[in-house]
Design an enzyme around this catalytic site. Sequence first.
Site, PDB file in Angstrom:
ATOM      1  N   LYS A 186     -17.139 101.714  73.870  1.00 45.63           N
ATOM      2  CA  LYS A 186     -17.775 100.715  74.723  1.00 45.63           C
ATOM      3  C   LYS A 186     -19.033 101.322  75.324  1.00 45.63           C
ATOM      4  O   LYS A 186     -18.990 102.369  75.979  1.00 45.63           O
ATOM      5  CB  LYS A 186     -16.830 100.264  75.836  1.00 45.63           C
ATOM      6  CG  LYS A 186     -17.478  99.232  76.758  1.00 45.63           C
ATOM      7  CD  LYS A 186     -16.740  99.101  78.067  1.00 45.63           C
ATOM      8  CE  LYS A 186     -17.619  98.367  79.081  1.00 45.63           C
ATOM      9  NZ  LYS A 186     -17.054  98.396  80.438  1.00 45.63           N
ATOM     10  N   GLY A 247     -16.830  95.451  89.678  1.00 47.67           N
ATOM     11  CA  GLY A 247     -16.060  95.749  90.884  1.00 47.67           C
ATOM     12  C   GLY A 247     -16.201  94.746  92.007  1.00 47.67           C
ATOM     13  O   GLY A 247     -15.665  94.958  93.091  1.00 47.67           O
ATOM     14  N   ALA A 273     -16.199  92.683  83.530  1.00 49.69           N
ATOM     15  CA  ALA A 273     -16.643  92.913  84.914  1.00 49.69           C
ATOM     16  C   ALA A 273     -16.619  91.639  85.743  1.00 49.69           C
ATOM     17  O   ALA A 273     -16.976  90.561  85.271  1.00 49.69           O
ATOM     18  CB  ALA A 273     -18.043  93.521  84.975  1.00 49.69           C
ATOM     19  N   GLY A 274     -16.176  91.809  86.999  1.00 49.62           N
ATOM     20  CA  GLY A 274     -16.228  90.737  87.978  1.00 49.62           C
ATOM     21  C   GLY A 274     -14.949  89.966  88.190  1.00 49.62           C
ATOM     22  O   GLY A 274     -14.836  89.196  89.141  1.00 49.62           O
ATOM     23  N   ASN A 295     -10.662  96.272  85.489  1.00 51.77           N
ATOM     24  CA  ASN A 295     -10.111  97.494  86.063  1.00 51.77           C
ATOM     25  C   ASN A 295      -9.805  97.319  87.547  1.00 51.77           C
ATOM     26  O   ASN A 295      -8.662  97.374  87.975  1.00 51.77           O
ATOM     27  CB  ASN A 295     -11.085  98.662  85.866  1.00 51.77           C
ATOM     28  CG  ASN A 295     -10.504  99.985  86.324  1.00 51.77           C
ATOM     29  OD1 ASN A 295      -9.864 100.683  85.556  1.00 51.77           O
ATOM     30  ND2 ASN A 295     -10.702 100.349  87.575  1.00 51.77           N
ATOM     31  N   THR A 296     -10.850  97.058  88.339  1.00 49.50           N
ATOM     32  CA  THR A 296     -10.689  97.004  89.793  1.00 49.50           C
ATOM     33  C   THR A 296      -9.707  95.927  90.228  1.00 49.50           C
ATOM     34  O   THR A 296      -8.940  96.119  91.183  1.00 49.50           O
ATOM     35  CB  THR A 296     -12.050  96.767  90.471  1.00 49.50           C
ATOM     36  OG1 THR A 296     -12.984  97.748  90.001  1.00 49.50           O
ATOM     37  CG2 THR A 296     -11.938  96.867  91.982  1.00 49.50           C
TER      38      THR A 296
END
Length: 343
Positions: A186, A247, A273-274, A295-296
């Site tokens: 990635k 994040g 993301a997001g 992830n977050t």
Amino acid sequence: MSPFKPDAPRAIEGGMINLVLNGDLRRVAPGSSLAALLAELDLDAGKVAVERNLEIVPRSTFAAVELAEGDQLEIVHFVGGGQDDTKNDDGWEVAGRKFASRLIVGTGKYKDFAQNAAALAASGAEIVTVAVRRVNVTDKGQPMLTDYIDPKKFTYLPNTAGCFTGKDAVRTLRLAREAGGWNLVKLEVLGEARTLYPDMAETLTATAELVRDGFDVMVYCADDPIAAKKLEDLGACAIMPLGSLIGSGLGIQNPVTIRMIIEGAKVPVLVDAGVGTASDAAAAMELGCAGVLMNTAIAEAKDPILMARAMKLAIESGRLAYRAGRMAKRRYADPSSPLAGLI
């Protein structure tokens, strides 16, 4: 980083030679091999990659490489930055690899590797993103991600988190390939630290170089249909537009442009993301995304294990809704029961 940056060989002092190892000065005996240095550091040669003077050292040559005065070494490994047993006839494919789970999870921000592994199991994900960082040579007992998440059971997806130039991103992924042997990677090249928004000019340049170098590149990018098409034309095997800032947990801010990217792409499109909660993941899947990377949203939940399970179900639910085809939106009410024949 240590200020010690030798520009030329220096005199051997006290029968020892000077190296720069992961940015710090280190002294070793003359004639020492790279394999001997790894043994001295109590590092498993099969779990690290080594760069010597900006050149990757093949693992098969570690014993034959004799260290020299002024050598600059980088030793890296993967850090934290399963397949569901239920039969899944709606899997997806990227770069010739088939997967049942459409959820990709990260390995950062968790309390520890044990919690990370437990969340991964609850998510049902088969792919995990991993960052490449220097080995901590001063703490030989430090645990490694591979001790908790078996790369033989899960697909490691090395990423370039924290890279702000295409050159650094390419260098990082070449080291990652040497450390683990994986071509599927990635790429993300960030523009600046406040927003972590992608630098698309650098991203395009790095994509072209990595594809020429034989990598299968999944690319984090802006939610821009034009840029996404350019990445695909360069040979990217998957397009990964951001839902919102990394994040942030803001969810998908521009569903229209992501839908346009999906409609114009011949490779998988995944929101990256997001995502903040399960409904965000479901919304991405309802747009027709091949998958979602997060992830977050899991790692910073009050109960990461429970949130990982919620994300698994949200991905499955959103995909089923997309396949079913939602009802048309109407401007006015439409009764569920016929009005004719009322008493």
